[in-house]
Design an enzyme around this catalytic site. Structure first.
Site, PDB file in Angstrom:
ATOM      1  N   ARG A   1      32.340  80.249  36.869  1.00 16.55           N
ATOM      2  CA  ARG A   1      32.010  80.614  38.258  1.00 16.55           C
ATOM      3  C   ARG A   1      32.646  81.941  38.643  1.00 16.55           C
ATOM      4  O   ARG A   1      32.267  82.567  39.619  1.00 16.55           O
ATOM      5  CB  ARG A   1      32.508  79.550  39.262  1.00 16.55           C
ATOM      6  CG  ARG A   1      31.929  78.148  39.148  1.00 16.55           C
ATOM      7  CD  ARG A   1      30.456  78.124  39.098  1.00 16.55           C
ATOM      8  NE  ARG A   1      29.988  78.073  37.713  1.00 16.55           N
ATOM      9  CZ  ARG A   1      28.748  78.381  37.340  1.00 16.55           C
ATOM     10  NH1 ARG A   1      27.886  78.782  38.226  1.00 16.55           N
ATOM     11  NH2 ARG A   1      28.386  78.311  36.081  1.00 16.55           N
TER      12      ARG A   1
ATOM     13  N   ASP B   1      14.316  73.634  37.551  1.00 19.14           N
ATOM     14  CA  ASP B   1      15.633  74.250  37.457  1.00 19.14           C
ATOM     15  C   ASP B   1      16.632  73.228  36.916  1.00 19.14           C
ATOM     16  O   ASP B   1      16.429  72.024  37.080  1.00 19.14           O
ATOM     17  CB  ASP B   1      16.048  74.720  38.861  1.00 19.14           C
ATOM     18  CG  ASP B   1      17.257  75.634  38.824  1.00 19.14           C
ATOM     19  OD1 ASP B   1      17.566  76.146  37.729  1.00 19.14           O
ATOM     20  OD2 ASP B   1      17.876  75.824  39.875  1.00 19.14           O
ATOM     21  N   GLU B   2      17.721  73.690  36.340  1.00 18.44           N
ATOM     22  CA  GLU B   2      18.777  72.797  35.836  1.00 18.44           C
ATOM     23  C   GLU B   2      18.193  71.676  34.964  1.00 18.44           C
ATOM     24  O   GLU B   2      18.525  70.514  35.121  1.00 18.44           O
ATOM     25  CB  GLU B   2      19.562  72.169  36.990  1.00 18.44           C
ATOM     26  CG  GLU B   2      20.114  73.151  37.996  1.00 18.44           C
ATOM     27  CD  GLU B   2      21.343  73.896  37.513  1.00 18.44           C
ATOM     28  OE1 GLU B   2      21.651  73.819  36.304  1.00 18.44           O
ATOM     29  OE2 GLU B   2      21.982  74.560  38.335  1.00 18.44           O
TER      30      GLU B   2
ATOM     31  N   LYS C   1      19.880  83.303  35.938  1.00 18.08           N
ATOM     32  CA  LYS C   1      18.922  82.195  35.854  1.00 18.08           C
ATOM     33  C   LYS C   1      18.070  82.103  37.120  1.00 18.08           C
ATOM     34  O   LYS C   1      16.845  82.010  37.047  1.00 18.08           O
ATOM     35  CB  LYS C   1      19.685  80.887  35.641  1.00 18.08           C
ATOM     36  CG  LYS C   1      18.814  79.668  35.570  1.00 18.08           C
ATOM     37  CD  LYS C   1      19.615  78.478  35.075  1.00 18.08           C
ATOM     38  CE  LYS C   1      20.729  78.092  36.043  1.00 18.08           C
ATOM     39  NZ  LYS C   1      20.220  77.336  37.202  1.00 18.08           N
ATOM     40  N   THR C   2      18.750  82.129  38.258  1.00 16.43           N
ATOM     41  CA  THR C   2      18.013  82.035  39.508  1.00 16.43           C
ATOM     42  C   THR C   2      17.115  83.251  39.688  1.00 16.43           C
ATOM     43  O   THR C   2      15.979  83.141  40.139  1.00 16.43           O
ATOM     44  CB  THR C   2      18.984  81.927  40.693  1.00 16.43           C
ATOM     45  OG1 THR C   2      19.921  80.888  40.409  1.00 16.43           O
ATOM     46  CG2 THR C   2      18.256  81.586  41.969  1.00 16.43           C
TER      47      THR C   2
ATOM     48  N   GLN D   1      25.935  73.263  30.344  1.00 15.13           N
ATOM     49  CA  GLN D   1      26.296  72.938  31.713  1.00 15.13           C
ATOM     50  C   GLN D   1      25.761  71.579  32.154  1.00 15.13           C
ATOM     51  O   GLN D   1      25.591  71.330  33.336  1.00 15.13           O
ATOM     52  CB  GLN D   1      25.803  74.028  32.665  1.00 15.13           C
ATOM     53  CG  GLN D   1      26.488  75.360  32.437  1.00 15.13           C
ATOM     54  CD  GLN D   1      26.076  76.392  33.475  1.00 15.13           C
ATOM     55  OE1 GLN D   1      26.383  76.260  34.644  1.00 15.13           O
ATOM     56  NE2 GLN D   1      25.370  77.428  33.029  1.00 15.13           N
TER      57      GLN D   1
END
Length: 666
Positions: free
Chosen positions: A619, A239-240, A47-48, A269
DNA sequence: AGTCGAGTTCTTTTT
DNA sequence: GAACTCGACT
């Protein structure tokens, strides 16, 4: 393709082969046509990477850095993102407008706040300041309000207000919806809410929510400012996005009237609904932005298939089945299944962890490759003590925060008051350091000082020196009063004249130094902290900038003992681990009432707890350990714990149960 | 009236 | 640990 090449100021970036560096799914999103785009990127899918390459792509098309607005949810994410953009393109992060919604709000309001009543020079209250501000106000306006046991305390009252503001619902409706147990108090809370809003404005202080609310108000009511930013920010990246609340979504939609918004997120998330995050934002994005392209990125590069099988299963257990994603596809090869570890209590859990960590480091892992995740800070206590005892270096990204330590707050309060003499909360904290001066006395002194200052047309700080005021200072505090005021005066003058670092230096070396020496036995360590603040201030040219940063960065942790790059074990809450990845992850305290947290279950937030568990397990790259103690001792009697329902819901073939070798405890 | 110290209770997550 | 309550002291 219209990327407004005419405006190009030819930002030089190295040539890039986007096709070669991205997978098919990522490439599609990165090279999307300008226009609304929703990127649904699963955990570990890059994603980043997608977001940073998108920035690089825009630059390569001639878009100037200052035409891009990059909104993130946390400071950490902002830093990370700008850093990676810089690495990739060579364009320094500061040339973009990027940061949290709150930062951007502050930055815009500082310049254009007048139309909504904010003069430049306003100061920001952090959470606990806002709480005591509200508490004092309630005691004054409705003295019996807190007398009743069932009434919300200042903290919860603040949360009730905050929920209404972040969800953009009128207070009545918000209470009915999110705090029905207090519905009959609505009539009493309404005037308190209004008074709260009014008084902040009068003192020219703002709380966190104000930074968003006033920004939206400004954009809606001041056409000129709105047009300015709408034209300037030709490309918005968020983002997010799943964690934005209605207020934030409205801000994005308002600045992005041109619809060139790329919203990136993963509905699985969403873990901030307690802060008003609105799951629907992401679902209704295509409706609010007609013609939105939707991109899905599902290939997971992070974790082993075994870890992903378990993660996918967590989502299958969602009730009701919802969201956009069905499955993460593993890219990596097979390895061992996740481990399920039962221990007797949290002490044994700590011992198991340490033993296993020793094993992992001998296998070649660095300590910094390993993270321990937990639901709430206090769960890390036992582990912290054991680690300290065995002098295993660890870095804790939660717990006592640097800017929340008493001496740091004391100093910041002095700076805030010197900068904005109307800031009563700051004055209360400062004056309250003197004997026999509490909130009430401080408030009276402040009131008097304001009056004297107005009558004689002198500064508030000078008024504090006037005979009339000095006579009202309690005897016990009279000795120290002159030197405190002199110190404040020096700081105030420096505020106007000098660089922030010089001002902080003055404050550190002034009256407070003497106070600190007397008040704390670990005077030196604390003074060190304050000196490091001088260094921090050196990064700023403007006092308000620095003060805002101090408040908004309050999640920055105190790493007095460990430097950030050191090889140290990472301890963190699940919330703070979001967006991060580690080769080895231990999730501890996976017992009913701890994770999921009892209170969350009682408040019907089980699904959010499940997403939190999903975030935890995703994670991990190589190895995942799920640990649960069977005996919990919070206070007094030990009580037996059941394994978390999230573990019980997992089919046994997805994990391997580890037996631990009991060691002598003493 | 307001501050301060002793004792008690409950601990979420972040800007 | 921190935040709250209660009673004593100024």
């Amino acid at each position: 393709m219209d990327f407004d090449l005419a405006r190009s100021s030819a930002t030089d970036i190295p040539p890039m082969d986007f096709k070669a560096e991205l997978n098919e799914e990522q490439y599609e999103a990165v090279t999307a046509e300008p226009g609304p785009a929703l990127v649904l990127a699963g955990a570990g899918s890059g994603k980043t990477r997608t977001l940073t390459y998108r920035v690089a792509y825009l630059l390569s098309k001639g878009v100037a850095p200052n035409e891009i607005l990059l909104l993130t949810f946390t400071n950490k994410a902002a830093r990370e993102m700008l850093h990676r953009v810089e690495e990739l393109t060579g364009v320094p992060g500061r040339r973009f407008w990027g940061g949290t919604f709150h930062h951007v709000g502050h930055r815009i309001l500082r310049i254009h706040g007048e139309p909504v009543g904010l003069k430049s020079g306003f100061t920001i209250l952090d959470q606990s300041d806002a709480e005591s501000f509200l508490g004092d106000l309630v005691k004054e306006r409705d003295p019996t309000f807190f007398k009743e046991k069932t009434h919300p305390r200042a903290r919860q009252l603040g949360e009730i207000f905050s929920m209404s503001r972040n969800t953009c619902h009128p207070l009545e409706e918000s209470i009915r919806r999110f705090h029905p147990q207090h519905e009959e108090l609505t009539g009493r809370m309404l005037p308190l809410f209004e008074a709260y809003m009014e008084r902040k404005l009068k003192q020219q202080v703002v709380d966190y929510d104000d930074l968003l609310e006033y920004l939206l108000k400004l954009l809606r009511e001041d056409a000129e400012t709105a047009r300015h930013y709408q034209e300037r920010f030709r490309h918005l990246l968020v983002d997010e996005y799943q964690d934005t609340n209605t207020l934030q979504a409205n801000i994005v939609d308002t600045i992005g009237v041109h619809h060139r918004i790329m919203a990136v997120g993963d509905d699985a998330q969403c873990i901030y609904s307690w802060r008003g995050a609105n799951y629907d934002n992401i679902v209704t994005f295509p409706d609010r932005h007609p013609g939105a392209a939707v991109y899905k990125i599902e290939t997971n590069y992070r974790s082993t298939p075994e870890i992903l099988d378990l993660a996918n299963r967590v989502l299958v257990n969602q009730v009701p089945a919802s969201g956009f994603f069905k499955e993460l596809r593993a890219f990596r090869g097979h390895r061992a299944r996740p481990y399920m570890v039962q221990t007797m209590d949290s002490r044994e859990q700590a011992q198991f962890l340490i033993k296993r960590i020793e094993g992992l480091t001998s296998e070649g892992y660095n300590l910094s490759d390993i993270a321990v995740l937990y639901r709430a800070h206090f769960q890390a206590m036992e582990l912290q003590m054991e680690l300290a005892r065995l002098s295993i270096p660890f870095q804790i990204t939660s717990g006592v925060r640097f800017f929340e330590q008493a001496h740091v707050r004391d100093l910041v309060a002095q700076l805030r008051f010197a900068y904005n003499p109307n800031d009563l909360t700051a004055f209360q904290r400062t004056a309250g350091l003197l004997p026999k001066v509490g909130p009430k006395t401080a408030s009276k002194l402040h009131q008097h000082a304001l009056e004297i200052a107005r009558d004689r047309n002198i500064s508030v700080v000078d008024a504090l020196q006037s005979e009339k005021l000095v006579s009202k200072v309690p005897k016990a505090a009279a000795d120290e009063w002159p030197s405190l005021v002199q110190s404040l005066k020096d700081v105030a003058e420096s505020c106007r004249a000098g660089a922030p670092s010089a001002t902080v230096q003055l404050a550190v070396a002034g009256w407070y130094e003497d106070y600190l020496r007397g008040a704390y036995s670990n005077f030196h360590a604390r003074q060190e902290d304050l000196r490091s603040l001088v260094g921090f201030a050196g990064r700023f040219e403007d006092m308000q900038d620095m003060l805002a940063q101090l408040v908004l960065l309050n999640s920055e942790t105190s790493d007095r003992s460990v430097d950030p790059d050191a090889d140290a074990l990472r301890l963190t809450t699940v919330h703070q681990a979001k967006g991060l990845e580690f080769p080895v992850v231990f999730v501890i305290g996976l017992a009913e009432n701890l994770f999921p947290l009892r209170r969350a279950v009682e408040e019907n937030n089980l699904e959010e707890e499940r997403r939190l568990f999903y975030v935890s397990v995703t994670r991990a790259k190589d190895e995942l350990y799920l640990c649960f103690p069977t005996i919990g001792r919070s206070n007094g009697p030990a009580l037996s714990l059941k394994p978390s329902r999230f573990l019980q819901d997992l089919p046994t073939h997805l994990y391997e149960s580890l037996r631990i070798q009991r060691e002598r405890v003493w």
